[in-house]
Design a protein around this motif. Sequence first.
Motif, PDB file in Angstrom:
ATOM      1  N   LEU A   1       0.978  -7.865   3.487  1.00 41.50           N
ATOM      2  CA  LEU A   1       0.219  -7.992   4.724  1.00 41.50           C
ATOM      3  C   LEU A   1      -0.231  -6.630   5.227  1.00 41.50           C
ATOM      4  O   LEU A   1      -1.378  -6.422   5.529  1.00 41.50           O
ATOM      5  N   SER A   2       0.716  -5.717   5.287  1.00 44.23           N
ATOM      6  CA  SER A   2       0.411  -4.446   5.920  1.00 44.23           C
ATOM      7  C   SER A   2      -0.254  -3.480   4.962  1.00 44.23           C
ATOM      8  O   SER A   2       0.083  -3.406   3.794  1.00 44.23           O
ATOM      9  N   GLU A   3      -1.226  -2.755   5.490  1.00 42.74           N
ATOM     10  CA  GLU A   3      -1.860  -1.692   4.709  1.00 42.74           C
ATOM     11  C   GLU A   3      -1.204  -0.353   4.998  1.00 42.74           C
ATOM     12  O   GLU A   3      -1.630   0.659   4.477  1.00 42.74           O
ATOM     13  N   GLU A   4      -0.207  -0.355   5.877  1.00 43.78           N
ATOM     14  CA  GLU A   4       0.312   0.923   6.359  1.00 43.78           C
ATOM     15  C   GLU A   4       0.991   1.775   5.286  1.00 43.78           C
ATOM     16  O   GLU A   4       1.741   1.277   4.464  1.00 43.78           O
TER      17      GLU A   4
ATOM     18  N   HIS B   1       0.832  -1.204   0.000  1.00 45.31           N
ATOM     19  CA  HIS B   1       0.000   0.000   0.000  1.00 45.31           C
ATOM     20  C   HIS B   1       0.867   1.256   0.000  1.00 45.31           C
ATOM     21  O   HIS B   1       0.529   2.261  -0.622  1.00 45.31           O
ATOM     22  N   HIS B   2       1.986   1.186   0.704  1.00 40.74           N
ATOM     23  CA  HIS B   2       2.891   2.330   0.706  1.00 40.74           C
ATOM     24  C   HIS B   2       3.361   2.638  -0.722  1.00 40.74           C
ATOM     25  O   HIS B   2       3.378   3.793  -1.145  1.00 40.74           O
ATOM     26  N   ASP B   3       3.688   1.579  -1.474  1.00 40.63           N
ATOM     27  CA  ASP B   3       4.101   1.769  -2.876  1.00 40.63           C
ATOM     28  C   ASP B   3       2.977   2.414  -3.691  1.00 40.63           C
ATOM     29  O   ASP B   3       3.216   3.283  -4.527  1.00 40.63           O
ATOM     30  N   VAL B   4       1.735   1.948  -3.463  1.00 39.27           N
ATOM     31  CA  VAL B   4       0.581   2.481  -4.195  1.00 39.27           C
ATOM     32  C   VAL B   4       0.504   3.992  -4.006  1.00 39.27           C
ATOM     33  O   VAL B   4       0.423   4.763  -4.962  1.00 39.27           O
ATOM     34  N   TYR B   5       0.573   4.398  -2.747  1.00 44.80           N
ATOM     35  CA  TYR B   5       0.383   5.826  -2.467  1.00 44.80           C
ATOM     36  C   TYR B   5       1.629   6.640  -2.784  1.00 44.80           C
ATOM     37  O   TYR B   5       1.531   7.833  -3.047  1.00 44.80           O
ATOM     38  N   ARG B   6       2.789   5.987  -2.788  1.00 44.58           N
ATOM     39  CA  ARG B   6       3.995   6.692  -3.237  1.00 44.58           C
ATOM     40  C   ARG B   6       3.820   7.057  -4.703  1.00 44.58           C
ATOM     41  O   ARG B   6       4.027   8.196  -5.101  1.00 44.58           O
TER      42      ARG B   6
ATOM     43  N   PHE C   1      -4.797   3.638   5.482  1.00 44.90           N
ATOM     44  CA  PHE C   1      -4.284   3.420   6.829  1.00 44.90           C
ATOM     45  C   PHE C   1      -2.907   4.073   6.919  1.00 44.90           C
ATOM     46  O   PHE C   1      -1.908   3.513   6.494  1.00 44.90           O
ATOM     47  N   ILE C   2      -2.905   5.294   7.475  1.00 49.48           N
ATOM     48  CA  ILE C   2      -1.642   6.019   7.610  1.00 49.48           C
ATOM     49  C   ILE C   2      -0.973   5.581   8.908  1.00 49.48           C
ATOM     50  O   ILE C   2      -1.613   5.489   9.953  1.00 49.48           O
ATOM     51  N   SER C   3       0.319   5.339   8.804  1.00 47.76           N
ATOM     52  CA  SER C   3       1.067   4.929   9.988  1.00 47.76           C
ATOM     53  C   SER C   3       1.876   6.112  10.499  1.00 47.76           C
ATOM     54  O   SER C   3       2.562   6.786   9.743  1.00 47.76           O
TER      55      SER C   3
END
Lengths: 374, 374
Positions: free
Chosen positions: B191-194, B146-151, B174-176
């Motif tokens: 696994l992580s959505e962060e 998800h981090h890659d997606v939003y990057r 889901f912002i960490s």
Amino acid sequence: MKILHTGDWHIGKRLNGVDLIEDQQFILEQLIEYMEENPVDMVVVAGDVFDRSNPSQAALKLVNEYLYRINIEKGIPVLAISGNHDSRSRLDYGSYWFEKSAYHMRTSLSGITTPVVVGGHHFYMVPHLDVLEAKVFFDDESIRTHHDVYRRITEEIADAMDPGAYNVLVGHMFISEGKASDSERPLSVGLSEEVGTELFDAFDLVLLGHLHHPFAITHEKIFYSGSLLKYSFSEVKQPKGFRVVETGEVTKCRFKPLECRRDLVHYQGTFDEVINEAVTFEDSRAYFKFELAGMETVNDPMAKLKMLYPNTLELRPVKKEHEAVQSTVDAHRSSDAEIFESFIETVHGEAPTDYQKQIFNTYFKGDADETDSD
Amino acid sequence: MKILHTGDWHIGKRLNGVDLIEDQQFILEQLIEYMEENPVDMVVVAGDVFDRSNPSQAALKLVNEYLYRINIEKGIPVLAISGNHDSRSRLDYGSYWFEKSAYHMRTSLSGITTPVVVGGHHFYMVPHLDVLEAKVFFDDESIRTHHDVYRRITEEIADAMDPGAYNVLVGHMFISEGKASDSERPLSVGLSEEVGTELFDAFDLVLLGHLHHPFAITHEKIFYSGSLLKYSFSEVKQPKGFRVVETGEVTKCRFKPLECRRDLVHYQGTFDEVINEAVTFEDSRAYFKFELAGMETVNDPMAKLKMLYPNTLELRPVKKEHEAVQSTVDAHRSSDAEIFESFIETVHGEAPTDYQKQIFNTYFKGDADETDSD
């Protein structure tokens, strides 16, 4: 004023498990093309926009897209009602916003006596209703048939309408051509959906959905648009398209047929003539229903047919002569056992076995035993 | 400019089988009342408008009604995106018409770099996405989290944006808070959505949905509105309401709590103290979850509790001390049988029977036997 009258889109419909969405897009595209070449002043969609109360994502997208192109891109007012296949809440979703773009969606009885006025004409929009909800809405215990429902509604509208205006009713119901008298009608209480034409005398024009045949009725001012496509094999011989109604000194109404992506074909003959291509069909990709004789010794005839006609949807052994006779059995003159035997023969293509008859007789005893049954 | 920031409405949500639609209507009514007394310039709904992809008729009606009151009756621009609970096609249905009334609904990645401009501010609307669809959309195999997606998305937007404008991102993710380094992040692939906060440096303001706690993150320009109501018993201590963001020289953001129709209460204690009313609760019609000791000999304790607290939704025996310990069992150091026993104890509140253990051992043989299993 030029009105394009369509209805019974049944978007999302599946025929024998096959999704017709591409066929529907194909035909809607032609509707758009027609309007590009022949400008109309408004479009009436007379119910059954969707095929199911819970349409698929693709169905939602298609309706959204094409109504956008008609209403927003072309700026044509759209009048639509819910049919018996539509979920009212789903169809109503967004209607406040639609209204602002002259896309008038009506899904409830409230405000039924207030017309939508387009081009000076008064349109009374009557969504599909069942007897119970009309009875509750009007708090009228005397409403017992569909005819009663529409008698009440047309009376309410007639009381409120401006008789000097051009009054149009848009509805979704089963109009009966035969002028049934009141003495005949009660026979069908709770069964018949039929509504008599005499209820619509106060209107100048009645544009309907529900029956899929565009010529289901021949009447000078009551019209069905018919469905967008052939939606069952009982409709193979019906023309499909839309109507263009031109109002004026004299109201003119013409039916415009549309070319479908794939036709529906119902063929009765022998398996051999089909598989050996002694008989051929215009479009091998049409949707076929075959009723064929001579399949008794053929292994997996469906698979063989699909090699020639990949969109074969239905295959049955051809009906025998006596079955056609049996299907006209007179229920009043037959015993329960006879009706049962005839039913099994019609459905399965062969008479019930002795074991089936025995089971039937155990549960549905003959007339003489009726008082003993539990 | 004053922005009302809300999200995670989850209209149509059922909690332990109980329909919350009246609670939702109650709270939306208060949102409307707030706006009547405190005019705002726009409303942001940051995803999860509906709880299910196929919302009920009542849910559709409620959303239709309240967005109508906000957008059409009050004339307030509305910006909304789809969340992970929403069906995009359903939410998108009607959006062409909404757009004309400054109700901007965004459910897809296309046009993501084109802002919706309201009051001179630029709003970038990012609906909820999963990794696979972002990978396909951008044709970028390197997108794995998800981090890659939003990057990728924030890079695309940053490239296109006017740095001189006031740029707002509206999203559902889901912002960490922890500034996870790249070396740590790959551990959670798949696994992580962060998503790390550092991706949003180019924006002046980030208004989010997804996490239900309005203070899930403490950041000077990234905010969650939190959900409209407490939607699980893990949220009993969370304040619920909405945010009002005032942009200007300095951006001010305040959380406004709302009064709900019925609170959620999670009580741990003994059955006796509750049933004898040694302990009492402010609102006996609240939604209760009881975890109680001393129910071993009570016949139908739920029925008894419901006589006092009709909206009791959940009742469990209070956890024993050792269970809390067991739940932290170290999977790496335990045998399969130990993990199974711990799991059964956690779920059922008592250790597995010998018969259950035997069944487990039959199917999940110990490590030593692993090569023999089929």
